[in-house]
Write a protein that holds these residues in place. Structure first.
Motif, short mmCIF file in Angstrom:
data_model
loop_
_atom_site.label_atom_id
_atom_site.label_comp_id
_atom_site.label_asym_id
_atom_site.label_seq_id
_atom_site.Cartn_x
_atom_site.Cartn_y
_atom_site.Cartn_z
N GLN A 152 1.64 3.37 10.44
CA GLN A 152 3.04 3.26 10.89
C GLN A 152 3.97 3.14 9.68
O GLN A 152 4.98 3.83 9.58
CB GLN A 152 3.26 1.99 11.73
CG GLN A 152 2.65 1.99 13.11
CD GLN A 152 2.77 0.60 13.76
OE1 GLN A 152 3.69 -0.16 13.47
NE2 GLN A 152 1.84 0.28 14.62
N THR A 153 3.59 2.25 8.75
CA THR A 153 4.45 1.98 7.59
C THR A 153 4.61 3.23 6.73
O THR A 153 5.70 3.54 6.25
CB THR A 153 3.88 0.81 6.78
OG1 THR A 153 3.68 -0.29 7.67
CG2 THR A 153 4.82 0.37 5.67
N SER A 213 6.87 11.55 -0.05
CA SER A 213 6.63 11.69 1.39
C SER A 213 5.37 12.50 1.65
O SER A 213 4.61 12.22 2.56
CB SER A 213 7.77 12.43 2.07
OG SER A 213 8.97 11.84 1.76
N LYS A 214 5.17 13.52 0.82
CA LYS A 214 4.00 14.39 0.99
C LYS A 214 2.71 13.58 0.90
O LYS A 214 1.75 13.83 1.62
CB LYS A 214 4.04 15.48 -0.09
CG LYS A 214 3.09 16.61 0.14
CD LYS A 214 3.22 17.68 -0.92
CE LYS A 214 2.11 18.70 -0.74
NZ LYS A 214 2.12 19.71 -1.80
N ARG A 215 2.71 12.57 0.00
CA ARG A 215 1.50 11.74 -0.16
C ARG A 215 1.31 10.77 1.01
O ARG A 215 0.23 10.22 1.17
CB ARG A 215 1.58 10.95 -1.47
CG ARG A 215 1.38 11.80 -2.71
CD ARG A 215 1.26 10.93 -3.96
NE ARG A 215 2.50 10.26 -4.29
CZ ARG A 215 3.45 10.78 -5.05
NH1 ARG A 215 3.30 11.98 -5.58
NH2 ARG A 215 4.55 10.11 -5.31
N ILE A 232 0.85 -1.20 0.00
CA ILE A 232 0.00 0.00 0.00
C ILE A 232 0.88 1.25 0.00
O ILE A 232 0.65 2.21 -0.74
CB ILE A 232 -0.93 -0.01 1.24
CG1 ILE A 232 -1.97 -1.12 1.09
CG2 ILE A 232 -1.60 1.35 1.44
CD1 ILE A 232 -2.74 -1.43 2.37
N THR A 233 1.92 1.22 0.82
CA THR A 233 2.77 2.40 0.98
C THR A 233 3.58 2.70 -0.28
O THR A 233 3.68 3.86 -0.68
CB THR A 233 3.71 2.21 2.20
OG1 THR A 233 2.90 1.99 3.35
CG2 THR A 233 4.59 3.42 2.41
N ILE A 234 4.15 1.67 -0.92
CA ILE A 234 4.98 1.97 -2.10
C ILE A 234 4.15 2.53 -3.25
O ILE A 234 4.65 3.34 -4.02
CB ILE A 234 5.86 0.78 -2.58
CG1 ILE A 234 5.02 -0.40 -3.03
CG2 ILE A 234 6.90 0.38 -1.54
CD1 ILE A 234 5.85 -1.43 -3.78
N VAL A 235 2.90 2.11 -3.34
CA VAL A 235 2.04 2.66 -4.39
C VAL A 235 1.81 4.15 -4.15
O VAL A 235 1.94 4.97 -5.06
CB VAL A 235 0.71 1.88 -4.49
CG1 VAL A 235 -0.26 2.60 -5.42
CG2 VAL A 235 0.97 0.46 -4.98
N GLU A 236 1.53 4.53 -2.90
CA GLU A 236 1.34 5.96 -2.60
C GLU A 236 2.63 6.75 -2.74
O GLU A 236 2.62 7.90 -3.15
CB GLU A 236 0.75 6.13 -1.20
CG GLU A 236 -0.75 5.95 -1.24
CD GLU A 236 -1.43 6.35 0.04
OE1 GLU A 236 -0.93 7.22 0.77
OE2 GLU A 236 -2.47 5.76 0.32
N LEU A 237 3.72 6.12 -2.40
CA LEU A 237 5.02 6.79 -2.53
C LEU A 237 5.31 7.07 -4.01
O LEU A 237 5.97 8.04 -4.34
CB LEU A 237 6.11 5.89 -1.93
CG LEU A 237 7.54 6.38 -1.96
CD1 LEU A 237 7.71 7.64 -1.11
CD2 LEU A 237 8.50 5.31 -1.46
N GLY A 238 4.79 6.19 -4.89
CA GLY A 238 5.01 6.39 -6.33
C GLY A 238 6.01 5.42 -6.93
O GLY A 238 6.42 5.59 -8.08
#
Lengths: 131, 134
Positions: B38-39, B109-111, A88-94
């Motif tokens: 957290q992640t 990071s902003k996202r 989930i996080t890497i997709v939002e990170l881009g």
């Protein structure tokens, strides 16, 4: 010096990342793997990230580099075990990870590598038969 | 309720980046944030701490716990006295990098956070403040 172990399983190199990697350690892994592919005549690289709690752009780039370098040396790379929160996080990170093959777990990753190795062997060992 | 005191960590080496994300992970857990929150915050920490180390020539990160009405938050402030960012809008664009990275650090990071503030002046340094609310 701290290093991430690389295990040899037949024609596959297996790496399980179990530490929170700092940037230099990630670069060392990239260099070590490239050297081992050549030394061990490996056809596949399996990277298990099921213990990895975070993938940032640096680690993402390292995984992409490993995939590209191994391909240049005739080996396939599969990254397995990504945690849902990390995905989930890497997709939002881009981070796209589109150049990196992934599988849900080690078992499926090994299956994927074995079939990729077989396909490439058929391509190189069979005589051209007019097809 | 009592909040933990703000604390400041030094950011000089790539090991400091690991320490920063581990500290943020513990604070997020202590304040009851879920695993996805957290992640996201730990990943933003890693990107911003790396900017401080690589581009800001080292600096600090402050961690604060906040309460606003009924909300609980964690705020991180990254501070350096490095060369600064001449064009912040450009630096926030995905794919833009002045170094060897992927150019996802600032924009990415902003996202991953709820609030993002950046101040930078060439020759004076950069301050990035990010907040995530539970």
């Amino acid at each position: 010096m701290e290093k991430i172990p690389i295990l040899k399983l037949g024609e596959i190199l297996l790496v399980t990342i179990q530490v929170d990697m700092h940037d230099r350690l990630a670069i060392t892994l990239q260099d070590d793997l490239t050297a081992r592919i050549v030394k061990d005549h490996a056809r596949g690289v399996l990277i298990d990230i099921s213990s990895v709690e975070m993938v940032d752009s640096f680690i993402g780039r390292m995984l992409g580099n490993i995939a590209a370098m191994s391909l240049a040396l005739g080996a396939q790379t599969v990254v397995v075990g990504m945690r849902p929160a990390v995905a989930i996080t890497i997709v939002e990170l881009g981070l796209s990870m589109q150049d990196v093959r992934t599988a849900l777990n080690v078992e499926r990753g090994i299956e994927m590598l074995r079939s990729a190795v077989e396909v490439s062997e058929e391509g190189t060992t069979h005589e051209p038969s007019g097809t | 309720m009592s909040l933990p005191e703000p604390e400041t960590l030094e950011l000089k080496t790539s090991e400091d980046i690991v320490r920063a994300r581990q500290r943020v992970r513990v604070c997020m857990k202590d304040q009851g944030f879920n695993l996805i929150d957290q992640t996201k915050m730990v990943t933003a920490t890693s990107e911003l701490a790396r900017n401080t180390v690589d581009y800001g020539l080292g600096g600090t990160m402050q961690i604060e716990s906040l309460v606003d009405g009924g909300r609980i938050g964690i705020r991180l402030t990254f501070l350096d006295q490095g060369p600064g960012i001449p064009d912040i809008e450009l630096a926030l664009k995905d794919g833009y990098t002045s170094g060897h990275g992927l150019g996802l650090g600032l924009g990415g990071s902003k996202r991953l956070v709820n609030e993002f503030e950046i101040w930078s002046k060439p020759g004076e340094g950069t301050r990035v403040m990010v907040t995530r609310w539970r």
